[in-house]
Design an enzyme around this catalytic site. Structure first.
Site, short mmCIF file in Angstrom:
data_model
loop_
_atom_site.label_atom_id
_atom_site.label_comp_id
_atom_site.label_asym_id
_atom_site.label_seq_id
_atom_site.Cartn_x
_atom_site.Cartn_y
_atom_site.Cartn_z
N SER A 117 20.45 12.62 39.55
CA SER A 117 21.20 13.80 39.15
C SER A 117 21.83 13.61 37.78
O SER A 117 22.16 12.48 37.39
CB SER A 117 22.31 14.07 40.17
OG SER A 117 23.24 15.01 39.70
N TYR A 141 30.11 11.43 44.15
CA TYR A 141 28.71 11.83 44.24
C TYR A 141 27.90 11.24 43.08
O TYR A 141 26.86 10.62 43.28
CB TYR A 141 28.58 13.36 44.25
CG TYR A 141 27.16 13.82 44.03
CD1 TYR A 141 26.18 13.57 44.98
CD2 TYR A 141 26.79 14.49 42.85
CE1 TYR A 141 24.87 13.98 44.77
CE2 TYR A 141 25.49 14.89 42.64
CZ TYR A 141 24.53 14.64 43.60
OH TYR A 141 23.22 15.03 43.38
N LYS A 145 24.79 8.30 42.98
CA LYS A 145 23.49 8.49 42.35
C LYS A 145 23.21 7.41 41.32
O LYS A 145 22.09 6.90 41.21
CB LYS A 145 23.41 9.88 41.71
CG LYS A 145 23.21 11.00 42.72
CD LYS A 145 21.90 10.84 43.48
CE LYS A 145 21.63 11.98 44.43
NZ LYS A 145 20.35 11.82 45.16
#
Length: 323
Positions: A117, A141, A145
């Site tokens: 991402s 988050y 990643k």
């Protein structure tokens, strides 16, 4: 080749499954169905219900289906939720990837494609974000990643696995209405949701240093994103494929929030002016990809416009929500 797609019944996963099967690849889907919808998958794609945290299940699926490559999409992906539940995000996103890579190495699989991402970059103050822009994620988050990328590359080097990490930007649209995103977490469905409830769209801050004062983002059609996964899978399948590849997946063009809301108004016929509210913490003024490396390394460029994203997303919203 036989590809296992984790998260294969999800919004992005089902598009990837459709693109790969349409190109003649054999695909198996694994999904715990926490967000996945089985009917999204092509009829000829077997679905195994389960989690990438289940090592025994993974070993059995890889062996029974003679899997030769993995596309790993399964992950929790909501920024606010990751801030509230960081241990859950590390456990599921990094822990699930760890378990999967162990099973992949044990099975002797030599191809691994990781869906990463743009959140790995954080909020860089640059005009175009290249793959060499320093990574400084600003939420759990994005951290999971980035840690996932490190883990994929390390496992690839240790076990002779050819790897690719795709850092995709803001995903929207649908290849068909039944494949549309059913969640209300991203900006396009969030605006649809407000309009459906007879409320005006919201803009969080209109005083940014951008042409119209609102944040600028790079939006990618989910069908283009699926094509990028197919291109990366083909790259990993080429004779003599080795090493690791990291590429941005975006259009390389910025669209402001106000411009996006205008397009949504044209698609829906609801052109009421948006409400302007205070800035949200952590929103960068601009986040636009450089897409040059994807074109060079994968022979891939985005083909669909933002208007196509909005129009297709609206058709999907009407199907699923009766808007």
């Amino acid at each position: 080749m036989t590809w296992l797609i984790t998260g294969g019944a999800g919004y992005i996963g089902a598009h990837v499954a459709r693109a790969m099967t349409g190109a003649g690849e054999r695909v198996i889907a694994l999904d715990d169905l926490s967000a996945g919808v089985p009917s999204r998958l092509p009829a000829d794609v077997p679905l195994v219900r389960g989690s990438s945290l289940d090592g025994a299940l993974l070993e059995r699926v890889l062996a029974e289906h003679a899997v030769t490559g993995v596309v790993h999409l399964a992950a929790r992906k909501q920024v606010a939720e990751s801030v509230a539940q960081p241990t859950r995000y590390y456990r599921e996103n990094v822990g699930g990837l760890t378990t999967l890579l162990d099973a992949v190495a044990e099975a002797g699989i030599e191809r691994f494609l990781f869906s990463s991402s743009a959140a790995v970059y954080g909020d860089p103050d640059v005009d175009l974000i290249t793959e060499d822009t320093p990574c400084a994620p600003v939420n759990p988050y994005g951290e999971t990643k980035l840690a996932g990328e490190w883990l994929v590359r390390a496992a690839g080097q240790a076990h002779g696995i050819a790897t690719a990490c795709l850092r995709f930007f803001n995903v929207a649209g649908a290849a068909a209405p039944e494949l549309a995103d059913t969640g209300v977490f991203n900006v396009v469905p969030m605006v649809f949701d407000r309009l459906t409830r007879d409320e005006a769209p919201r803009i969080f801050g209109d005083d940014y240093p951008t042409p119209d004062g609102t944040c600028v983002r790079d939006y990618i059609h989910v069908a283009d994103l699926a094509d990028a996964h197919l291109a990366a899978a083909r790259r990993l399948s080429a004779p003599g494929a080795s090493g690791d590849l990291t590429v941005n997946i975006g259009r390389g063009e910025g669209v402001s929030v106000r411009e996006l809301i205008t397009l949504i108004g044209e698609a829906t016929g609801d052109t009421r002016p948006p409400l302007v509210e205070a800035r949200r913490p952590g929103d960068a003024p601009r986040a636009v990809a450089s897409a040059a490396r994807a074109a060079e390394e994968l022979g891939w460029t985005a083909r669909r416009t933002v208007r196509e994203m909005v129009d297709s997303a609206w058709r999907g919203w009407q199907l699923h929500h009766g808007g």
